[in-house]
Motif scaffolding. Structure first.
Motif, PDB file in Angstrom:
ATOM      1  N   VAL A  23     -11.931   5.888   4.995  1.00 25.94           N
ATOM      2  CA  VAL A  23     -10.473   5.907   4.858  1.00 25.94           C
ATOM      3  C   VAL A  23      -9.828   4.894   5.800  1.00 25.94           C
ATOM      4  O   VAL A  23      -8.940   4.128   5.407  1.00 25.94           O
ATOM      5  CB  VAL A  23      -9.920   7.326   5.128  1.00 25.94           C
ATOM      6  N   ILE A  24     -10.294   4.872   7.061  1.00 25.88           N
ATOM      7  CA  ILE A  24      -9.755   3.908   8.023  1.00 25.88           C
ATOM      8  C   ILE A  24     -10.057   2.483   7.584  1.00 25.88           C
ATOM      9  O   ILE A  24      -9.218   1.590   7.671  1.00 25.88           O
ATOM     10  CB  ILE A  24     -10.345   4.164   9.428  1.00 25.88           C
ATOM     11  N   HIS A  25     -11.266   2.265   7.104  1.00 29.54           N
ATOM     12  CA  HIS A  25     -11.647   0.931   6.629  1.00 29.54           C
ATOM     13  C   HIS A  25     -10.748   0.489   5.471  1.00 29.54           C
ATOM     14  O   HIS A  25     -10.240  -0.639   5.466  1.00 29.54           O
ATOM     15  CB  HIS A  25     -13.111   0.960   6.182  1.00 29.54           C
ATOM     16  N   LEU A  26     -10.530   1.380   4.514  1.00 28.54           N
ATOM     17  CA  LEU A  26      -9.689   1.044   3.360  1.00 28.54           C
ATOM     18  C   LEU A  26      -8.247   0.778   3.779  1.00 28.54           C
ATOM     19  O   LEU A  26      -7.608  -0.154   3.292  1.00 28.54           O
ATOM     20  CB  LEU A  26      -9.742   2.175   2.327  1.00 28.54           C
ATOM     21  N   ALA A  27      -7.743   1.594   4.690  1.00 27.58           N
ATOM     22  CA  ALA A  27      -6.369   1.405   5.166  1.00 27.58           C
ATOM     23  C   ALA A  27      -6.210   0.039   5.826  1.00 27.58           C
ATOM     24  O   ALA A  27      -5.205  -0.666   5.612  1.00 27.58           O
ATOM     25  CB  ALA A  27      -5.997   2.513   6.153  1.00 27.58           C
ATOM     26  N   SER A  28      -7.197  -0.361   6.624  1.00 27.49           N
ATOM     27  CA  SER A  28      -7.108  -1.655   7.304  1.00 27.49           C
ATOM     28  C   SER A  28      -7.193  -2.812   6.312  1.00 27.49           C
ATOM     29  O   SER A  28      -6.520  -3.833   6.475  1.00 27.49           O
ATOM     30  CB  SER A  28      -8.196  -1.781   8.380  1.00 27.49           C
ATOM     31  N   LEU A  29      -7.999  -2.645   5.252  1.00 34.86           N
ATOM     32  CA  LEU A  29      -8.089  -3.690   4.225  1.00 34.86           C
ATOM     33  C   LEU A  29      -6.754  -3.872   3.511  1.00 34.86           C
ATOM     34  O   LEU A  29      -6.316  -5.001   3.258  1.00 34.86           O
ATOM     35  CB  LEU A  29      -9.166  -3.333   3.189  1.00 34.86           C
ATOM     36  N   VAL A  30      -6.109  -2.751   3.184  1.00 36.36           N
ATOM     37  CA  VAL A  30      -4.821  -2.810   2.489  1.00 36.36           C
ATOM     38  C   VAL A  30      -3.793  -3.545   3.347  1.00 36.36           C
ATOM     39  O   VAL A  30      -3.089  -4.452   2.875  1.00 36.36           O
ATOM     40  CB  VAL A  30      -4.319  -1.388   2.155  1.00 36.36           C
ATOM     41  N   HIS A  31      -3.701  -3.184   4.619  1.00 37.16           N
ATOM     42  CA  HIS A  31      -2.735  -3.831   5.511  1.00 37.16           C
ATOM     43  C   HIS A  31      -3.090  -5.290   5.749  1.00 37.16           C
ATOM     44  O   HIS A  31      -2.207  -6.149   5.826  1.00 37.16           O
ATOM     45  CB  HIS A  31      -2.658  -3.068   6.832  1.00 37.16           C
ATOM     46  N   ASP A  32      -4.395  -5.592   5.854  1.00 38.50           N
ATOM     47  CA  ASP A  32      -4.830  -6.990   6.016  1.00 38.50           C
ATOM     48  C   ASP A  32      -4.348  -7.843   4.849  1.00 38.50           C
ATOM     49  O   ASP A  32      -3.850  -8.960   5.039  1.00 38.50           O
ATOM     50  CB  ASP A  32      -6.364  -7.076   6.077  1.00 38.50           C
TER      51      ASP A  32
ATOM     52  N   GLU B  27       4.037  -5.154  -2.679  1.00 37.40           N
ATOM     53  CA  GLU B  27       3.830  -5.050  -1.234  1.00 37.40           C
ATOM     54  C   GLU B  27       4.243  -3.684  -0.697  1.00 37.40           C
ATOM     55  O   GLU B  27       3.558  -3.101   0.153  1.00 37.40           O
ATOM     56  CB  GLU B  27       4.621  -6.157  -0.532  1.00 37.40           C
ATOM     57  N   GLN B  28       5.358  -3.157  -1.189  1.00 34.40           N
ATOM     58  CA  GLN B  28       5.865  -1.879  -0.686  1.00 34.40           C
ATOM     59  C   GLN B  28       4.868  -0.751  -0.958  1.00 34.40           C
ATOM     60  O   GLN B  28       4.557   0.053  -0.061  1.00 34.40           O
ATOM     61  CB  GLN B  28       7.214  -1.556  -1.324  1.00 34.40           C
ATOM     62  N   THR B  29       4.340  -0.702  -2.194  1.00 29.64           N
ATOM     63  CA  THR B  29       3.360   0.330  -2.535  1.00 29.64           C
ATOM     64  C   THR B  29       2.122   0.210  -1.647  1.00 29.64           C
ATOM     65  O   THR B  29       1.590   1.213  -1.160  1.00 29.64           O
ATOM     66  CB  THR B  29       2.947   0.202  -4.018  1.00 29.64           C
ATOM     67  N   ALA B  30       1.669  -1.015  -1.420  1.00 25.48           N
ATOM     68  CA  ALA B  30       0.471  -1.239  -0.607  1.00 25.48           C
ATOM     69  C   ALA B  30       0.688  -0.779   0.834  1.00 25.48           C
ATOM     70  O   ALA B  30      -0.179  -0.121   1.424  1.00 25.48           O
ATOM     71  CB  ALA B  30       0.081  -2.714  -0.640  1.00 25.48           C
ATOM     72  N   ILE B  31       1.831  -1.104   1.401  1.00 24.03           N
ATOM     73  CA  ILE B  31       2.115  -0.722   2.794  1.00 24.03           C
ATOM     74  C   ILE B  31       2.163   0.798   2.936  1.00 24.03           C
ATOM     75  O   ILE B  31       1.546   1.375   3.836  1.00 24.03           O
ATOM     76  CB  ILE B  31       3.437  -1.343   3.279  1.00 24.03           C
ATOM     77  N   TYR B  32       2.890   1.450   2.030  1.00 26.21           N
ATOM     78  CA  TYR B  32       2.995   2.906   2.096  1.00 26.21           C
ATOM     79  C   TYR B  32       1.630   3.570   1.888  1.00 26.21           C
ATOM     80  O   TYR B  32       1.303   4.569   2.536  1.00 26.21           O
ATOM     81  CB  TYR B  32       3.988   3.429   1.052  1.00 26.21           C
TER      82      TYR B  32
END
Length: 323
Positions: A78-87, A108-113
């Motif tokens: 989950v942490i890995h996926l979250a960091s990929l999305v923000h990257d 972008e908004q959907t990805a950030i949230y």
């Protein structure tokens, strides 16, 4: 899941499938975000970090509750996926692993949230398997290190004075920390003693350096689809070890002139690859990455010698050979 999973024994494949199902159970009410989350999870690649948790959970005298191990493996993913999305949002990336990124497909908004939501789910999973406050503190500290590494890398973008030490510090946080905690959590869940847990964590640390350095080298290879060098990191201002080594060489001034340009043309990209190759920067980075691979394999000899350790040795050879 990734093509590497077909070489895994049936029980490990079953456990990784359970991790993926646990991730797919993360509830999102918004239909757009739900679709984005499912796309992210099912295209999440090798699931290396989850695999490391599962394998390390055999390095102690206890047989941990399977549900707790699955939750721990899901948490690091989950942490890995979250960091990929923000990257991808920060880099304004449109493609990852040959597929459209969430920010390009859903906005972008959907990805950030969604990235923020995943961070909250990490804590939820953490609470489901942690047994004491010390372990909670350990995991929170690790997450802080991941974010600190990302921040440090962003701050040093387009910095021609970035040093090898700067680079390694950023890798320590943004890449190594999740590998480190994967092995550490798995070993601790199995009741491993302090020395074994520390060795497991250091293994993750060395694998992280090897993985990131050798993966960075792929940026300098020719893309078979376009026939052109990728150099995505260079164009985004992320100067990895081959660039840092070349800037410190006698070809450094030539490279610096190119990197100061507002826009890099095709000829510039080809010249960068030529300079990095001729200066020995690419070869030097390759050697450093291979040294970390060697250090990783040596650490494996210090861990309990069981079927998981033997499998991990084979997996590392296979993963590093594909970079």
């Amino acid at each position: 899941m990734d093509k590497l999973t077909h070489v895994l024994p049936p029980q490990l494949q079953t456990d990784l499938h359970a991790v993926e199902q646990r991730l797919l159970q993360l509830n999102v009410e918004n239909p757009t975000q739900k679709a984005a989350l499912q796309k992210l999870i099912t295209g999440s690649g090798k699931m290396l970090r989850a695999t490391f948790v599962l394998l390390a959970s055999t390095w102690g005298p206890e047989t941990p509750d399977r549900d707790r191990v699955i939750n721990a493996a899901a948490a690091v993913e989950v942490i890995h996926l979250a960091s990929l999305v923000h990257d991808d949002v920060i880099d304004d990336a449109t493609i990852r692993r040959g597929q459209p990124t969430l920010n390009s497909q859903f906005g972008e908004q959907t990805a950030i949230y969604l990235g923020d939501y995943l961070f909250t789910k990490y804590f939820e999973l953490l609470l489901s398997y942690s047994t004491d406050f010390t372990n909670l503190e350990y995991c929170v500290t690790a997450m802080k290190a991941v974010l600190a590494g990302e921040i440090q890398q962003t701050e040093l973008n387009f910095n021609l004075h970035r040093t090898e030490a700067d680079y390694l510090r950023a890798v320590q946080g943004k890449t190594n920390e999740l590998f480190r905690i994967s092995f550490g959590q798995g070993a601790r869940l199995a009741g491993a003693d302090y020395a074994t847990a520390q060795t497991a964590e250091e293994l993750g640390n060395q694998i992280g350096f090897a993985f990131q350095i050798l993966n960075d080298l792929t940026d300098f290879r020719v893309d078979p689809k376009t026939g052109l060098p990728r150099l995505n990191d260079v164009q985004e201002g992320t100067y990895t070890l081959p660039i840092i080594k070349t800037l410190a060489s006698d070809r450094g001034p030539e490279l610096a002139v190119l990197l100061k340009k507002d826009h890099l043309e095709l000829g510039d990209l080809n010249l960068i690859v030529q300079l990095v190759t001729e200066s020995g920067g690419l070869a030097a980075a390759q050697t450093i990455g291979e040294n970390y691979v060697h250090a990783s394999l040596q650490l494996l000899d210090q861990l309990p010698q069981n079927s998981s350790t033997r499998l991990l040795r084979k997996l590392l050879h296979r993963v590093f050979s594909t970079l």
